[in-house]
Every structure is written in structure tokens, then in C-alpha cells.
Design a protein around this motif. Structure first.
Motif, mmCIF file in Angstrom:
data_model
loop_
_atom_site.group_PDB
_atom_site.id
_atom_site.type_symbol
_atom_site.label_atom_id
_atom_site.label_comp_id
_atom_site.label_asym_id
_atom_site.label_seq_id
_atom_site.Cartn_x
_atom_site.Cartn_y
_atom_site.Cartn_z
ATOM 1 N N TYR A 256 0.872 -1.179 -0.032
ATOM 2 C CA TYR A 256 -0.031 0.039 0.198
ATOM 3 C C TYR A 256 0.916 1.276 -0.013
ATOM 4 O O TYR A 256 1.957 1.068 0.378
ATOM 5 N N GLU A 257 0.148 2.361 -0.320
ATOM 6 C CA GLU A 257 0.708 3.715 -0.175
ATOM 7 C C GLU A 257 0.186 4.582 0.587
ATOM 8 O O GLU A 257 -1.199 4.593 0.842
ATOM 9 N N ILE A 258 0.731 5.484 1.047
ATOM 10 C CA ILE A 258 0.166 6.448 2.065
ATOM 11 C C ILE A 258 0.494 7.842 1.356
ATOM 12 O O ILE A 258 1.478 8.343 0.928
ATOM 13 N N HIS A 259 -0.695 8.695 1.278
ATOM 14 C CA HIS A 259 -0.470 10.074 0.597
ATOM 15 C C HIS A 259 -1.318 11.127 1.865
ATOM 16 O O HIS A 259 -2.374 10.679 2.563
ATOM 17 N N VAL A 260 -0.596 12.257 1.567
ATOM 18 C CA VAL A 260 -1.359 13.207 2.525
ATOM 19 C C VAL A 260 -1.807 14.377 1.494
ATOM 20 O O VAL A 260 -0.962 14.774 0.471
ATOM 21 N N THR A 261 -2.776 14.944 1.651
ATOM 22 C CA THR A 261 -3.310 16.199 0.834
ATOM 23 C C THR A 261 -3.750 17.344 1.667
ATOM 24 O O THR A 261 -4.532 17.250 2.559
ATOM 25 N N PRO B 245 -2.510 15.249 -3.760
ATOM 26 C CA PRO B 245 -1.888 14.251 -2.957
ATOM 27 C C PRO B 245 -0.547 14.155 -3.071
ATOM 28 O O PRO B 245 0.042 14.138 -4.010
ATOM 29 N N LEU B 246 0.081 14.151 -2.098
ATOM 30 C CA LEU B 246 1.673 14.069 -1.966
ATOM 31 C C LEU B 246 1.833 12.667 -1.085
ATOM 32 O O LEU B 246 1.336 12.362 -0.287
ATOM 33 N N LYS B 247 2.935 11.724 -1.849
ATOM 34 C CA LYS B 247 3.171 10.533 -1.397
ATOM 35 C C LYS B 247 4.110 10.494 -0.290
ATOM 36 O O LYS B 247 4.971 11.325 -0.172
ATOM 37 N N VAL B 248 3.586 10.161 0.998
ATOM 38 C CA VAL B 248 4.301 10.083 1.993
ATOM 39 C C VAL B 248 5.443 8.933 2.214
ATOM 40 O O VAL B 248 6.323 8.853 2.389
ATOM 41 N N GLY B 249 4.725 7.517 1.686
ATOM 42 C CA GLY B 249 5.560 6.303 1.790
ATOM 43 C C GLY B 249 4.740 5.236 1.439
ATOM 44 O O GLY B 249 3.766 5.406 0.949
ATOM 45 N N LYS B 250 5.799 4.144 1.265
ATOM 46 C CA LYS B 250 5.084 2.851 0.545
ATOM 47 C C LYS B 250 5.605 1.539 1.557
ATOM 48 O O LYS B 250 6.517 1.767 2.319
ATOM 49 N N SER B 251 4.674 0.783 1.801
ATOM 50 C CA SER B 251 4.938 -0.342 2.490
ATOM 51 C C SER B 251 4.299 -1.889 1.681
ATOM 52 O O SER B 251 3.241 -1.563 1.211
#
Length: 186
Positions: A92-97, A145-151
């Protein structure tokens, strides 16, 4: 005569084997187990900040969304901690908007007053690869949306961003910004 008897015995044994092979009946079974995809993200604003909501506990992930609200922004910078858990096979990816891309003062007057801020990862990253840049100012990226990270881990991931003002809070009143964190299964 012996040759004929041996030949008849071989033919009898071979035809008996072929007849027995034709009598074999087989069956098979396929076993399956379906696992539902379960993903969730929770947020917690840092220490003694007047935030709403408790700590994001691993037992809460997957069963409910945990919401936090910063009610008293620390002018020296506000840590925002997130925890996520997802069992999607592709990770999954986490984004912040950011809603405004700046802290907005909306308490009257002719024009809204703003204070810019920057976001930076703080080095806290468990079970996630952070992709967020250092000292990022989202002033031109409101709604993006700005990508924070991926796991790819199914263990609880922990990440933290620091939100720091760039400028001064000049006018009295309330300054607001909403950062929305999204988890996207891949």
C-alpha cells in the motif's frame, strides 16, 4: 511347448494389468480460504497539543478510522504521527493532501491572512519506506495528494511528519489547515 505356455502366461498377466488399470477411479479436492482485505490508517497529533482522540493502538487498526484534530498548533512545530496496517497482497501507499497548502486565518477582515508551513519526515519510520521530501512547503499544492511512503509489510507501520510554520502568526484569531492522510491498497 514351453515357449507357447510362457507366451500365454505373459499375455494373461499383461491383460490382467491393463484391466486393473482401467478400474482405477480417482478423485480430487481443492482447498481454499478467502481472507478479506483489511486496511486502515490512524493519526495522532503529538504530546500535550489538545488533540482529540487517543493514541492509535494496533488493536484499533482494521476496525475503525482514528481521527485527530490539532486544536492548539505549536509554533515550534507539530509532530503528526500515523500508524497504518494493510494486508493487500501488493502492499500500500500513504498520501497526504493539504486542503489549503497554508494555515489560513478566516476570522473576518477584507482578506484572509495566511502563514505558510513546511512538512518534513522526522526519522520515525517502522515497516514503511518514507518517500516524502525534507522541508516541503505545500503552498502551491493545495488539494494535491503527496506521497508519504510505501509498505509491503502486513505489520503495523508507523510514520511521522513534522509541520512547522514558515512565518509569523501576525493577526489574532484562528488559523486552520486540514491534512488528509489516505491509505491506498496496491
Amino acid at each position: 511347448m514351453n515357449k507357447v505356455a510362457i507366451s500365454v502366461a505373459i499375455l494373461t498377466a499383461t491383460s490382467s494389468f491393463i484391466a486393473n488399470a482401467a478400474d482405477v477411479i480417482s478423485g480430487s479436492v481443492q482447498l481454499t480460504k478467502n481472507i478479506e482485505q483489511e486496511c486502515n490508517i490512524g493519526l495522532l497529533a503529538g504530546n500535550n497539543d489538545g488533540s482529540v482522540g487517543g493514541a492509535v493502538d494496533a488493536s484499533e487498526l482494521g476496525s475503525k478510522y482514528v481521527h485527530s484534530e490539532l486544536n492548539n498548533f505549536n509554533t515550534g512545530g507539530q509532530p503528526i504521527t500515523g500508524k497504518a496496517k494493510c494486508n493487500a497482497a501488493g502492499g500500500y501507499e500513504i498520501h497526504v493532501t493539504p486542503t489549503y497548502g497554508k494555515l489560513v486565518h478566516q476570522d473576518g477582515g477584507d482578506a484572509d491572512q495566511t502563514v505558510e508551513y513546511k512538512l518534513s519526515p522526522t526519522g520515525v519510520a517502522d515497516n514503511i519506506t518514507m518517500t516524502f521530501g525534507t522541508d516541503y512547503n505545500p503552498k502551491n499544492d493545495a488539494g494535491v495528494p503527496l506521497k508519504v511512503g510505501k509498505s509491503t509489510s502486513t505489520d503495523v507501520a508507523k510514520f511521522q511528519l513534522l509541520m512547522e510554520p514558515v512565518g509569523n502568526f501576525t493577526y489574532a484569531g484562528q488559523y486552520t489547515e486540514t491534512l488528509t492522510f489516505d491509505l491506498t491498497p496496491l
